[in-house]
Structures are given as structure tokens and as C-alpha cells.
Design a protein around this motif. Sequence first.
Motif, PDB file in Angstrom:
ATOM      1  N   LEU A  60       1.013  -0.993  -0.238  1.00  0.00           N
ATOM      2  CA  LEU A  60      -0.017   0.286  -0.144  1.00  0.00           C
ATOM      3  C   LEU A  60       0.860   1.008   0.328  1.00  0.00           C
ATOM      4  CD1 LEU A  60      -2.769  -0.605   2.524  1.00  0.00           C
ATOM      5  CD2 LEU A  60      -2.873  -0.514   0.264  1.00  0.00           C
ATOM      6  N   ARG A  61       1.838   1.294   0.774  1.00  0.00           N
ATOM      7  CA  ARG A  61       3.061   2.171   1.127  1.00  0.00           C
ATOM      8  C   ARG A  61       3.835   2.728  -0.720  1.00  0.00           C
ATOM      9  NH1 ARG A  61       4.188   5.365   4.674  1.00  0.00           N
ATOM     10  NH2 ARG A  61       3.304   3.823   5.735  1.00  0.00           N
ATOM     11  N   PHE A  62       3.939   1.281  -1.177  1.00  0.00           N
ATOM     12  CA  PHE A  62       4.698   1.510  -2.142  1.00  0.00           C
ATOM     13  C   PHE A  62       3.548   2.316  -3.403  1.00  0.00           C
ATOM     14  CE2 PHE A  62       5.184  -0.293  -6.866  1.00  0.00           C
ATOM     15  CZ  PHE A  62       6.588  -0.063  -6.847  1.00  0.00           C
ATOM     16  N   ASP A  81       9.897 -10.766  -0.964  1.00  0.00           N
ATOM     17  CA  ASP A  81       8.723  -9.965  -1.142  1.00  0.00           C
ATOM     18  C   ASP A  81       7.209 -11.305  -0.933  1.00  0.00           C
ATOM     19  OD1 ASP A  81       7.985  -7.245  -2.501  1.00  0.00           O
ATOM     20  OD2 ASP A  81       9.922  -7.741  -3.705  1.00  0.00           O
ATOM     21  N   GLU A  82       5.953 -11.062  -0.973  1.00  0.00           N
ATOM     22  CA  GLU A  82       4.939 -11.574  -0.923  1.00  0.00           C
ATOM     23  C   GLU A  82       3.990 -11.854  -1.830  1.00  0.00           C
ATOM     24  OE1 GLU A  82       3.224 -11.778   2.293  1.00  0.00           O
ATOM     25  OE2 GLU A  82       4.487 -11.539   3.746  1.00  0.00           O
ATOM     26  N   PRO A  83       4.486 -12.512  -3.350  1.00  0.00           N
ATOM     27  CA  PRO A  83       4.463 -12.852  -4.732  1.00  0.00           C
ATOM     28  C   PRO A  83       2.765 -12.306  -4.923  1.00  0.00           C
ATOM     29  CG  PRO A  83       5.943 -14.226  -4.783  1.00  0.00           C
ATOM     30  CD  PRO A  83       5.453 -14.143  -3.422  1.00  0.00           C
ATOM     31  N   ASP A  84       1.983 -13.402  -4.070  1.00  0.00           N
ATOM     32  CA  ASP A  84       1.165 -13.700  -4.720  1.00  0.00           C
ATOM     33  C   ASP A  84       0.173 -12.044  -4.111  1.00  0.00           C
ATOM     34  OD1 ASP A  84       0.949 -16.285  -5.434  1.00  0.00           O
ATOM     35  OD2 ASP A  84       0.124 -16.542  -3.227  1.00  0.00           O
ATOM     36  N   ALA A  85       0.280 -11.140  -2.594  1.00  0.00           N
ATOM     37  CA  ALA A  85      -0.022 -10.270  -2.269  1.00  0.00           C
ATOM     38  C   ALA A  85       0.566  -9.243  -3.000  1.00  0.00           C
ATOM     39  CB  ALA A  85       0.478 -10.241  -0.346  1.00  0.00           C
ATOM     40  N   MET A  86       1.579  -9.323  -3.777  1.00  0.00           N
ATOM     41  CA  MET A  86       2.146  -8.650  -4.475  1.00  0.00           C
ATOM     42  C   MET A  86       1.121  -8.364  -5.570  1.00  0.00           C
ATOM     43  SD  MET A  86       6.044  -8.392  -5.869  1.00  0.00           S
ATOM     44  CE  MET A  86       6.603  -7.217  -7.363  1.00  0.00           C
ATOM     45  N   ARG A  87       1.175  -9.352  -6.588  1.00  0.00           N
ATOM     46  CA  ARG A  87       0.178  -9.234  -8.292  1.00  0.00           C
ATOM     47  C   ARG A  87      -0.974  -8.186  -7.996  1.00  0.00           C
ATOM     48  NH1 ARG A  87       0.089 -14.729  -7.855  1.00  0.00           N
ATOM     49  NH2 ARG A  87       1.784 -15.112  -9.239  1.00  0.00           N
ATOM     50  N   LEU A  88      -1.724  -8.935  -6.777  1.00  0.00           N
ATOM     51  CA  LEU A  88      -3.203  -8.324  -6.191  1.00  0.00           C
ATOM     52  C   LEU A  88      -2.908  -7.145  -5.888  1.00  0.00           C
ATOM     53  CD1 LEU A  88      -4.505 -10.820  -3.528  1.00  0.00           C
ATOM     54  CD2 LEU A  88      -5.608 -10.384  -5.847  1.00  0.00           C
ATOM     55  N   SER A  89      -1.913  -6.555  -5.420  1.00  0.00           N
ATOM     56  CA  SER A  89      -1.476  -4.661  -4.882  1.00  0.00           C
ATOM     57  C   SER A  89      -1.322  -4.057  -5.725  1.00  0.00           C
ATOM     58  CB  SER A  89      -0.315  -4.965  -3.857  1.00  0.00           C
ATOM     59  OG  SER A  89      -0.774  -6.143  -2.812  1.00  0.00           O
ATOM     60  N   LEU A  90      -1.221  -4.927  -7.366  1.00  0.00           N
ATOM     61  CA  LEU A  90      -0.671  -3.948  -8.397  1.00  0.00           C
ATOM     62  C   LEU A  90      -0.883  -4.889 -10.065  1.00  0.00           C
ATOM     63  CD1 LEU A  90       3.846  -4.528  -7.744  1.00  0.00           C
ATOM     64  CD2 LEU A  90       2.298  -2.772  -6.878  1.00  0.00           C
ATOM     65  N   ALA A  91      -2.221  -4.346  -9.560  1.00  0.00           N
ATOM     66  CA  ALA A  91      -3.050  -5.736 -10.833  1.00  0.00           C
ATOM     67  C   ALA A  91      -3.553  -4.319 -11.808  1.00  0.00           C
ATOM     68  CB  ALA A  91      -4.175  -6.188  -9.718  1.00  0.00           C
ATOM     69  N   GLN A  92      -3.892  -3.044 -11.251  1.00  0.00           N
ATOM     70  CA  GLN A  92      -4.424  -2.110 -12.075  1.00  0.00           C
ATOM     71  C   GLN A  92      -3.028  -0.824 -12.349  1.00  0.00           C
ATOM     72  OE1 GLN A  92      -6.522  -1.958  -8.834  1.00  0.00           O
ATOM     73  NE2 GLN A  92      -7.918  -3.316 -10.555  1.00  0.00           N
ATOM     74  N   GLU A  93      -3.163  -0.311 -13.852  1.00  0.00           N
ATOM     75  CA  GLU A  93      -2.031   0.508 -13.600  1.00  0.00           C
ATOM     76  C   GLU A  93      -1.834   1.862 -12.893  1.00  0.00           C
ATOM     77  OE1 GLU A  93      -0.751   0.891 -16.862  1.00  0.00           O
ATOM     78  OE2 GLU A  93      -1.197  -0.391 -17.468  1.00  0.00           O
ATOM     79  N   PRO A  94      -1.062   1.958 -12.801  1.00  0.00           N
ATOM     80  CA  PRO A  94       0.416   2.126 -13.970  1.00  0.00           C
ATOM     81  C   PRO A  94       1.201   0.168 -13.573  1.00  0.00           C
ATOM     82  CG  PRO A  94       0.716   4.017 -11.937  1.00  0.00           C
ATOM     83  CD  PRO A  94      -0.977   3.102 -11.957  1.00  0.00           C
ATOM     84  N   PHE A  95       0.241  -0.407 -12.861  1.00  0.00           N
ATOM     85  CA  PHE A  95       1.172  -0.955 -11.950  1.00  0.00           C
ATOM     86  C   PHE A  95       1.267  -1.747 -12.739  1.00  0.00           C
ATOM     87  CE2 PHE A  95       0.907   1.455  -8.317  1.00  0.00           C
ATOM     88  CZ  PHE A  95       2.245   1.737  -7.859  1.00  0.00           C
ATOM     89  N   GLN A  96       2.466  -3.118 -12.971  1.00  0.00           N
ATOM     90  CA  GLN A  96       2.716  -4.129 -13.477  1.00  0.00           C
ATOM     91  C   GLN A  96       3.614  -4.776 -13.300  1.00  0.00           C
ATOM     92  OE1 GLN A  96       3.215  -3.726 -17.737  1.00  0.00           O
ATOM     93  NE2 GLN A  96       3.859  -6.480 -18.430  1.00  0.00           N
ATOM     94  N   TYR A  97       3.067  -6.054 -13.327  1.00  0.00           N
ATOM     95  CA  TYR A  97       3.910  -7.968 -12.416  1.00  0.00           C
ATOM     96  C   TYR A  97       4.403  -8.706 -13.699  1.00  0.00           C
ATOM     97  CZ  TYR A  97       4.647 -11.503  -9.146  1.00  0.00           C
ATOM     98  OH  TYR A  97       5.393 -12.483  -8.390  1.00  0.00           O
ATOM     99  N   CYS A  98       5.445  -8.446 -13.290  1.00  0.00           N
ATOM    100  CA  CYS A  98       5.905  -9.060 -14.580  1.00  0.00           C
ATOM    101  C   CYS A  98       4.826  -9.212 -16.154  1.00  0.00           C
ATOM    102  CB  CYS A  98       5.798 -10.864 -13.944  1.00  0.00           C
ATOM    103  SG  CYS A  98       6.849 -11.201 -12.138  1.00  0.00           S
TER     104      CYS A  98
END
Length: 254
Positions: A60-62, A81-98
Motif C-alpha cells: 500500500l505504501r509502495f 516479497d510476497e508474490p500473491d499479495a504483490m500480484r493482487l496489489s499491483l493489478a491496476q495501471e500504472p503498475f504491472q507485475y511481471c
Amino acid sequence: MQILQITDPHLYGNAGGSLRGVETDSSLRNVLDDAFSRAADYAAILVTGDLVQDDASGYLRFKSILGHLRKPVLCVPGNHDEPDAMRLSLAQEPFQYCGTRELGAWHFIMLDSYDPGHVGGRLVESELERLDEALKGSPAHALVCLHHHPVAMGSRWLDGIGLANAAEFWRVIDSYSHVRGVMWGHVHQALDGEREGVRLLGTPSTCAQFLPGSDRYAIDSRPPAYRLLDLHDDGRIHSEIRWVQPASARQIAG
Ligand SMILES: [Fe+2]
């Protein structure tokens, strides 16, 4: 095309959280202030892992620190990192996970080298196949990004926690002629090298650094840093590291 790479911010849910004596939140903000005071038109921000320090509330801070910059923020997971939480957190633009991203004449391929229960990394078979398919599918200049170092850094303890199956990684890379660079985090120090015509770029953390060349775990006194990349349409890469003095030290110096 200018790209900003930041890596290993190791954020906590709590703004005051610190790692190896550095407050990671204010250190990341300070690094970004410096980077955006030098150039504002980055085509993307690349973040090569360890976004948080074993604390999923750090995402959230990121997001609050980077979301307002309105640039694509391309991220891969690191061992903290915690990949599952990270993927969910970064699911929307402007973020992209892998995944992959085409920008101008360049093709970014972001790999997941997270290996559950290990500090070191590994690319599972499906990730190696994804790399191969991505390279097969686009003739654009390729830049491959992952958290763990796929070459020796010349530091015994660190070289025991790199990419475990680096030989398999290089077997894929070596079968293509349009890979221009491989970039990583994890090592908390700078490396700028070359292997078979492929640029090798390791980047220091936005917080504390490791001492280069040390056989044992040791902290370096160098300040936080980031990397600037100039990616040219003909495939050339110009890159430099910028070290950032903490804001308090800059005020004293000023
Ligand atoms: Fe790290």
C-alpha cells in the motif's frame, strides 16, 4: 527513451520502519525526488524486487509513493516479497507485475525468480518457457529483468544466493541475438558488465548497500542509489548509477 530503475526499497507498512539503519520509506522518497529533479519524462519505472521487507502492508505504501507519478511501474518479485499479495496489489495501471511490455523499440521481459523458502532464486520451467516465447515473439531489442543475479558478483556469500539455475537462463538468452541487456536487484551494489554482447546491469538499493567483493555478509557505507537508462532505437544502452545523499546530509552540506 529514458527509464528509471529503482530496486530493493524494502518497505514496511509502518513509515518509520528501518532496515540496517536506514528508514526505507523516506529513503525511497528521497531517491525519487532526486531522480525526478533530473528528468521528469521517464518512459517507465522499473522495480527489480524486494519492494517490501516481509510485510505485505508495505505494498500500500509502495502504491501511494509511486502511483501518482503516472508512469508505467514495471515490477518483479524478490525474495522478501510476497508474490500473491504483490500480484493482487499491483493489478491496476500504472503498475504491472511481471509479464512483458513493449515501449518504443524495446521489449521488456519481467521474470519471477522467487523461490519459496529460499533467499536465492530460481526460474521454474514455465518461466523459462515464457522467456523463450517472449523472445521468439518479438524482434524488438529485449531487456530482461529479474531480481536475482544470473552471474557471479565476486562475493562468496552473495554468490551462494544468486539465480540457482543461471545456466538454464543463459541457454535461452544465448539462442537469441536481440537481447541487449539483463538487469537485476538483490545485490545492493553496482555492476556494469557484458557477456557475449549482452549488457549486465546490477543496481544498488534505494536503502542500505552490501560491501562489494566481500566474502562474508557486510554492509557498505555507500548511500542509497538508482539507475538511469537511455535506451536508443538502434539497441545501444547508456546507463549510469546516481548515488543520493540522505536529505538530512544534503541540508547540512547545503
Ligand atoms: Fe534486497
